[in-house]
Design a protein around this motif. Structure first.
Motif, short mmCIF file in Angstrom:
data_model
loop_
_atom_site.label_atom_id
_atom_site.label_comp_id
_atom_site.label_asym_id
_atom_site.label_seq_id
_atom_site.Cartn_x
_atom_site.Cartn_y
_atom_site.Cartn_z
N GLN A 213 51.97 32.80 67.95
CA GLN A 213 50.71 32.12 68.26
C GLN A 213 50.91 30.61 68.38
OE1 GLN A 213 50.94 34.62 65.78
NE2 GLN A 213 50.22 36.02 67.38
N ARG A 214 51.99 30.10 67.78
CA ARG A 214 52.26 28.66 67.82
C ARG A 214 53.37 28.31 68.80
NH1 ARG A 214 51.04 25.12 62.60
NH2 ARG A 214 49.14 26.15 61.91
N MET A 215 53.77 29.25 69.61
CA MET A 215 54.87 29.03 70.56
C MET A 215 54.31 28.80 71.96
SD MET A 215 58.35 31.25 71.07
CE MET A 215 59.13 30.48 69.65
N ALA A 216 54.41 27.58 72.44
CA ALA A 216 53.90 27.22 73.76
C ALA A 216 54.88 27.63 74.85
CB ALA A 216 53.65 25.72 73.83
N TYR A 217 54.39 27.64 76.08
CA TYR A 217 55.18 27.86 77.29
C TYR A 217 55.78 29.26 77.42
CZ TYR A 217 54.96 22.75 77.77
OH TYR A 217 54.53 21.45 77.89
N GLN A 218 55.23 30.23 76.70
CA GLN A 218 55.78 31.59 76.83
C GLN A 218 55.62 32.11 78.26
OE1 GLN A 218 54.79 34.37 73.55
NE2 GLN A 218 53.90 32.60 72.48
N ASP A 219 54.60 31.61 78.97
CA ASP A 219 54.39 32.04 80.35
C ASP A 219 55.44 31.48 81.30
OD1 ASP A 219 53.36 29.49 79.80
OD2 ASP A 219 52.00 29.58 81.51
N ARG A 220 56.25 30.54 80.82
CA ARG A 220 57.29 29.93 81.65
C ARG A 220 58.68 30.52 81.38
NH1 ARG A 220 55.78 25.06 84.12
NH2 ARG A 220 53.65 24.42 83.61
N PHE A 221 58.79 31.31 80.33
CA PHE A 221 60.11 31.82 79.93
C PHE A 221 60.81 32.56 81.06
CE2 PHE A 221 59.25 32.06 75.05
CZ PHE A 221 59.14 30.68 75.03
N LYS A 222 60.07 33.38 81.79
CA LYS A 222 60.67 34.19 82.86
C LYS A 222 61.27 33.29 83.94
CE LYS A 222 59.71 38.05 85.99
NZ LYS A 222 58.66 39.03 86.48
N ASP A 223 60.52 32.26 84.34
CA ASP A 223 61.03 31.34 85.36
C ASP A 223 62.23 30.56 84.84
OD1 ASP A 223 59.14 32.10 87.22
OD2 ASP A 223 57.73 30.48 86.72
N TRP A 224 62.19 30.15 83.58
CA TRP A 224 63.31 29.44 83.01
C TRP A 224 64.58 30.29 83.01
CZ3 TRP A 224 60.78 26.81 78.07
CH2 TRP A 224 59.85 25.86 78.51
N GLU A 225 64.41 31.56 82.64
CA GLU A 225 65.57 32.44 82.58
C GLU A 225 66.11 32.71 83.98
OE1 GLU A 225 65.06 35.83 80.02
OE2 GLU A 225 65.52 34.50 78.32
N SER A 226 65.24 32.75 84.98
CA SER A 226 65.70 32.97 86.35
C SER A 226 66.52 31.79 86.87
CB SER A 226 64.52 33.23 87.28
OG SER A 226 63.72 32.06 87.42
N SER A 227 66.36 30.63 86.23
CA SER A 227 67.14 29.45 86.62
C SER A 227 68.48 29.37 85.90
CB SER A 227 66.33 28.18 86.37
OG SER A 227 66.20 27.92 84.97
#
Length: 297
Positions: A213-227
């Motif tokens: 609940q305190r971890m931001a940017y979880q919606d970006r993890f997939k894009d980060w990993e694709s990079s």
């Protein structure tokens, strides 16, 4: 400490109406003392005035909020419109830089790391931030504002993350990134700026938070990993359903280690001081050069 004594060479005759306070110091010494004391006070006053002048040279530019919304528990995603201030936009040149921000009626400015990559300021005219709301702070006052409210900000400052120290990617194949809490903010800027992650063999981000609940940017993890960036979430107080890494990020890394070649390894740190110090000690003990461990402060 010895005390100077003064004995008159000739007798002194005192009249009944004379007022005389004997002093153990010659007048020349007293005059020098008074002059030095006066000069010291003048120097102090001049230093105070000079400091005030230096503070007054900070250039503040009003800018409106174009977005403010929750990013996680106690964290807010804040976007500031700098499209009317191109000098602000172009001042952001490297991930890891920060700026000062003032809110009306707030006692003092707040330092905020810029979460967006520099290219976003140029293309869209915005700075994005991940702000932790702390009771009684300027950050709390900022997080209570609404879209359209105006704040004052400075140009971007600081040297940011000097990625040239761990380039070229072919030579430094391993890059270990460590972030805790809102410290992920400048790390987001780094990842989305691009630092050759796809050309490196092992890029890991150990990202610590109390819980999901305190971890931001979880919606970006997939894009980060694709990079080419592997995300390793580490929760210090997870619930019973959590099956990933737990505890502190430094402990999670120490359990994993997996440094194939310390001489070709770099690191980036942002977050709690204790975490940064412990991770640095672990890396240096394993043979990673301290010059290859990057911080933004």
């Amino acid at each position: 400490m010895s005390v100077l004594s003064f004995t008159p060479l000739h007798p002194i005759t005192l009249h009944s109406h004379a007022h005389f306070s004997p002093s153990p110091f010659p007048m020349s010494i007293l005059r020098r003392f008074n002059l030095n004391f006066t000069n010291h006070r003048l120097r102090r006053r001049f230093a105070t005035v000079s400091a005030a002048v230096r503070q007054d040279t900070t250039v503040w530019t009003p800018a409106p909020l174009s977005e403010i919304e929750p990013a996680a528990e106690s964290l807010f995603h804040v976007t500031i419109d700098v499209s009317d201030a191109p000098d602000l936009a172009t001042s952001h040149t490297r991930a890891g830089q920060y700026l000062q921000l003032k809110v009306a009626n707030s006692p003092k400015p707040s330092f905020l790391a810029i979460a967006s990559p520099p290219k976003l300021a140029i293309s869209r005219g915005v700075f994005e931030f991940l702000v932790k709301s702390v009771a009684g702070s300027t950050a709390e006052a900022l997080c209570a504002l609404k879209k359209g409210d105006v704040v004052e900000i400075t140009q971007a400052m600081g040297n940011g993350f000097d990625i040239s120290r761990i380039d070229p990617p072919e030579k430094f194949g391993t890059v270990l990134v460590f972030a805790t809490g809102s410290g992920i903010s400048p790390i987001r800027s780094l990842i989305e700026s691009g630092f050759g992650a796809g050309k490196r063999s092992d890029v890991r981000v150990y990202y610590g938070a109390r819980n999901l609940q305190r971890m931001a940017y979880q919606d970006r993890f997939k894009d980060w990993e694709s990079s080419g960036v592997k995300i390793v979430p580490v929760l210090s107080q997870p619930d019973d359903t959590w099956t990933g890494e737990s505890g502190f990020v430094q402990a999670a890394f120490k359990r994993a280690k997996e440094i194939s070649n310390p001489l070709s390894t770099g690191a980036v740190l942002c977050g709690q001081k204790e975490m940064a110090e412990e991770v640095t000690s672990i890396l240096v003990a394993d043979g990673v050069s301290a010059e290859k461990i990057l911080k933004n402060f």
